[in-house]
Design an enzyme around this catalytic site. Sequence first.
Site, PDB file in Angstrom:
ATOM      1  N   ASP A  10     -37.768  27.909  22.129  1.00 43.90           N
ATOM      2  CA  ASP A  10     -36.436  28.116  21.690  1.00 43.90           C
ATOM      3  C   ASP A  10     -34.935  28.390  22.004  1.00 43.90           C
ATOM      4  O   ASP A  10     -35.456  29.675  22.498  1.00 43.90           O
ATOM      5  CB  ASP A  10     -36.854  28.266  19.957  1.00 43.90           C
ATOM      6  N   ASP A 104     -31.798  22.155  22.392  1.00 43.91           N
ATOM      7  CA  ASP A 104     -31.459  23.694  22.313  1.00 43.91           C
ATOM      8  C   ASP A 104     -33.739  24.337  22.640  1.00 43.91           C
ATOM      9  O   ASP A 104     -33.869  25.226  22.098  1.00 43.91           O
ATOM     10  CB  ASP A 104     -31.381  24.690  21.694  1.00 43.91           C
ATOM     11  N   GLU A 105     -34.383  23.154  22.228  1.00 43.03           N
ATOM     12  CA  GLU A 105     -35.588  23.194  21.934  1.00 43.03           C
ATOM     13  C   GLU A 105     -36.668  21.712  22.575  1.00 43.03           C
ATOM     14  O   GLU A 105     -36.297  21.238  22.767  1.00 43.03           O
ATOM     15  CB  GLU A 105     -36.000  23.597  20.713  1.00 43.03           C
TER      16      GLU A 105
END
EC number: 2.7.7.7
Length: 364
Positions: A10, A104-105
């Site tokens: 993350d 983003d993850e």
Amino acid sequence: MNERKIIHIDMDAFYASVEQRDHPELRGKPLAVGHAEERGVVAAASYEARRYGVRSAMSSQKAKRLCPQLIFVPGRMEVYKSVSRQVHEIFHEYTDLIEPLSLDEAFLDVTENKQGILLAVDIAKAIKQRIREELSLVASAGVSYNKFLAKIASDFRKPDGLCTIHPDQAIDFIARLPIESFWGVGPVTARKMHLLGIHNGLQLRECSSEMLVRQFGKVGLLYYDFARGVDLRPVEAVRIRKSIGCEHTLEKDIHVRSSVIIELYHVATELVERLQQKEFRGNTLTLKIKFHDFSQITRSMTQAQELTNLERILPLAKQLLKEVEYEQHPIRLIGLSVSNPREEADEHRGVWEQLSFEFSDWGK
């Protein structure tokens, strides 16, 4: 049977961190990605801003009240997408079993990995170090034997965290976990859990599967498994799009039916365009309404026929709207999404239901 080795990566305050990286004068200052005008919403907040209570999805006006010195910068989605691709290039040097959840993850299955590294935690350390050195960004990582625990672990020591949950630690770890930290438990579900006397993982584990299904539907089985450290879902390298949606934040709150219907028409028209562009076919329509106080509800209905054009979608959207009491609660946002593609159609066709399962990302 050998345990799987799953990593959840993350990127910490991703959008805001990219802006601070690219604009040195913003480093160390409270920053929000978004627009500062009256109807603006915070898309992302730096950790400096979070110390004042600023959070993503918060109205810009509230964010400025909490942090008067907050700096707003407009989002640069193409830049964020480019940086995300660079992060994934690093991932691919270790495994091709990568399941992105957003820009983003992502989950990585490193049970078998390209580098022949024995310990998943060593891979997580290497990835974090490379992201820092090559991209000047910071990521948190969670390592465990399934997706649920890996994601929980990545949240545990943010920012720049690294947490491993071993099989022999899982039950005790989960027992202490606040119910709000369980994947898929949002504010609405958390409140219902509290009313049932469920505040942590231990209390959730004491519930029978029958009781959880009765209270939460099919997702109750997932909660039952999570409380026992069980999550058999694989890391899916190719994620099948399961919904497409769009939503409009209104210039001003509305509560007059004629105005709501006009806005609903605009949202439905845009949704049809997206469905046709993506050649997506589904038969469940979901209406999302966010009120002036930021509370929100969703209503959903499944049809036998596929929802592919305005003639089918708009009447159904109007029917869903009848279930919403908005005359005394002005509307701030209207959204529509189509889901349940082809063979995944649920057997409960044409049945009204309130959606409480909060994984949906509206096709973003």
